[in-house]
Design an enzyme around this catalytic site. Sequence first.
Site, short mmCIF file in Angstrom:
data_model
loop_
_atom_site.label_atom_id
_atom_site.label_comp_id
_atom_site.label_asym_id
_atom_site.label_seq_id
_atom_site.Cartn_x
_atom_site.Cartn_y
_atom_site.Cartn_z
N GLU A 208 16.36 100.51 27.31
CA GLU A 208 17.14 101.48 28.08
C GLU A 208 16.92 102.91 27.59
O GLU A 208 17.73 103.80 27.87
CB GLU A 208 18.63 101.12 28.01
CG GLU A 208 18.91 99.76 28.61
CD GLU A 208 20.38 99.44 28.75
OE1 GLU A 208 21.22 100.35 28.62
OE2 GLU A 208 20.70 98.28 28.99
N ASP A 245 28.14 97.68 22.39
CA ASP A 245 27.99 96.41 23.11
C ASP A 245 27.46 95.42 22.08
O ASP A 245 26.29 95.45 21.71
CB ASP A 245 27.02 96.55 24.29
CG ASP A 245 26.90 95.25 25.07
OD1 ASP A 245 27.55 94.25 24.67
OD2 ASP A 245 26.16 95.23 26.07
N LYS A 338 29.01 94.91 36.94
CA LYS A 338 27.59 94.99 37.28
C LYS A 338 27.42 94.26 38.61
O LYS A 338 27.62 93.04 38.68
CB LYS A 338 26.75 94.25 36.24
CG LYS A 338 26.69 94.90 34.86
CD LYS A 338 26.10 93.89 33.89
CE LYS A 338 25.65 94.49 32.58
NZ LYS A 338 25.37 93.42 31.59
N LYS A 389 28.01 103.33 32.52
CA LYS A 389 27.10 102.93 31.43
C LYS A 389 25.70 102.80 32.03
O LYS A 389 25.42 101.89 32.81
CB LYS A 389 27.56 101.59 30.86
CG LYS A 389 26.74 101.10 29.69
CD LYS A 389 27.25 99.73 29.22
CE LYS A 389 26.39 99.16 28.12
NZ LYS A 389 26.32 97.70 28.16
C1 2PG Z 1 24.52 94.82 28.99
C2 2PG Z 1 23.37 95.27 29.85
C3 2PG Z 1 23.23 96.76 29.91
P1 2PG Z 1 21.45 93.63 30.44
O1 2PG Z 1 24.42 93.84 28.24
O2 2PG Z 1 25.60 95.38 29.09
O3 2PG Z 1 23.14 97.35 28.63
O4 2PG Z 1 22.18 94.66 29.46
O5 2PG Z 1 21.19 94.36 31.71
O6 2PG Z 1 20.20 93.24 29.71
O7 2PG Z 1 22.40 92.49 30.61
MG MG Z 2 26.69 93.93 27.78
#
Ligand code: 2PG
Ligand code: MG
Length: 423
Positions: A208, A245, A338, A389
Site C-alpha cells: 500500500e 491494523d 470494505k 483508510k
Molecule cells: C486490511 C486491508 C487494507 P487487505 O487488512 O485492512 O489494509 O488489507 O486489502 O489485504 O485485506
Molecule cells: Mg485489516
Amino acid sequence: MPTVKRLSGREILDSRGRPTVLATCELEGGITASASVPSGASTGRAEAFELRDGNAKRYRGLGCRRAAANIGAELQGALVGREFDQTGLDQTMIALDGTLAKSRIGANAILAVSVAFARACALSRRVPLYQYFADMMGSSPSTIPRLTINLFSGGKHAGQQVSVQDVLIIPMSAQTVDEALVAAFDVYQAAAELILSKYGMRLLTADEGGLAPPCRTAEEMLGLAVEAIERAGYSPGKDVFLGIDVASTHFYENHKYRLDAEVLDSAEMIQTISRWLDRYPIVSVEDGLAEDDWENWPLLRRTIAGRALTLGDDLLCTNPVRIQRAVEGNACDALLLKVNQIGTLAEALEAYRQARAAGWSITLSVRSGETEDNWAADLAVGWQADQFKNGSIRQSERLAKYNRLLEIEEVTGWPLAAWPRRG
Ligand code: 2PG
Ligand code: MG
C-alpha cells in the site's frame, strides 16, 4: 428510474499486477460509465467470492476473464432493458447469482456492475458521485472523513518481517485534507530518513505504499513511528496519533497468537495490546484478535474502551450477519467497511446502517490491491464515514483517492470529521 442499455466487462490489472475486473454500464439515453474493483491480500474467511479463472498457466490461476465475461453475457442478458434504482439492481444481481458468497457469477463482476451503474446514474442526474451516494442513504454530507494513512507495513503486505500489518498515522490537528496530507508527507519523509540511518535501508515500499522497516517487533515499529512524528516537527499524541491494523487472524493458529518471536494466548494478546496503548498514542486497533476468536473480543473491547476504537475487519467482513453477532456480543465499537467484502453497494449500506444503529464508528477502507479508480473516496464522503483508510501517500492507486478528496474539499469547503468519541 434509469434503464440499463448495455453492460460489458474487461479484465484489467490491479496495483499488485494481478488481474481484476472493470465493468462498463450504458444507460438508455446514451450515458456510459465504468468502474473497477479492488482485491485484498489479508482477506477474511467470510468475504464474498472473487471469481478467478483457475487456469494455472495464465496469471497463476488469478485471471478474471470468466468474471468479465459474466458481465457481458449473463448480467447483461438479465438486466438489459430494465429500470432500476441502486438497491433494485443490486438485489436483482444477488438473486440471479443465487449463492451466499456470490460465487457463481463472482462478487468481483457483481460489484463492478453495481459501481459502474452508480456512476452512470450520477452522471445522468448531473450530480457528483459523492452526492449520488449521499442520496442513496439519505444523508447530507458536511464533512470529509478523517484520514488514517499507512506509514509502516508488515505482515502479509510486506513479507512478514514483523507480524503486525499496518501502522497508520492519524493527523488529528489537521482541519483539512490538504493539512493531513502535508503532515503525512512530513512524517513519511522523516521515517524514510530514520530507516536509512538506523537500518541502512533505502526507500522500498510495501503493497500500500508504506515503508517496511526491518523491525523485529511491533514495539520497535511503533517506537519508530513516534520518532518519525517527532523528527517531522509534530507532537505525537497531540498533532498526530497512531492506528494499528494488527491483522491477527493471519498469525493465529491453534488458539495461539504467534506475534513476532512470542506465542501468546488471547488474554496475553489483549494485555500486549493494552501495553502498546499505554506506551504509544494509539487511538484505533483493528483486528486485535483473530476472526475466529469471537469469545475474547468483548474483553478486548472492554480493555481498550475509552482509549482506542475496537475496529473489526476480518471479524466482520462487512457482513450484516457477522455485524449483528458482534453488536449482540459487544465485540467491537467500530466497523471497517470494505464494499468488496460483501459485494454490492446495497448490502454495504445495510452493514453501514447496522453499525451506525449500534452507535459504532465507521472507517471506510480500500484494499491492498487497488486500481486507479477513485469511487471509494466519493463513497466515504457521501456516506459520511468517520475515517478513510486508503494506504500510504505513494503509488497512484492511493493518490487517485487522495487527489479526489482534494477536489471534493476544494469544491465543497467541508472540513475533516472530528475523531469519534472513544468509549
Ligand atoms: C486490511 C486491508 C487494507 P487487505 O487488512 O485492512 O489494509 O488489507 O486489502 O489485504 O485485506
Ligand atoms: Mg485489516
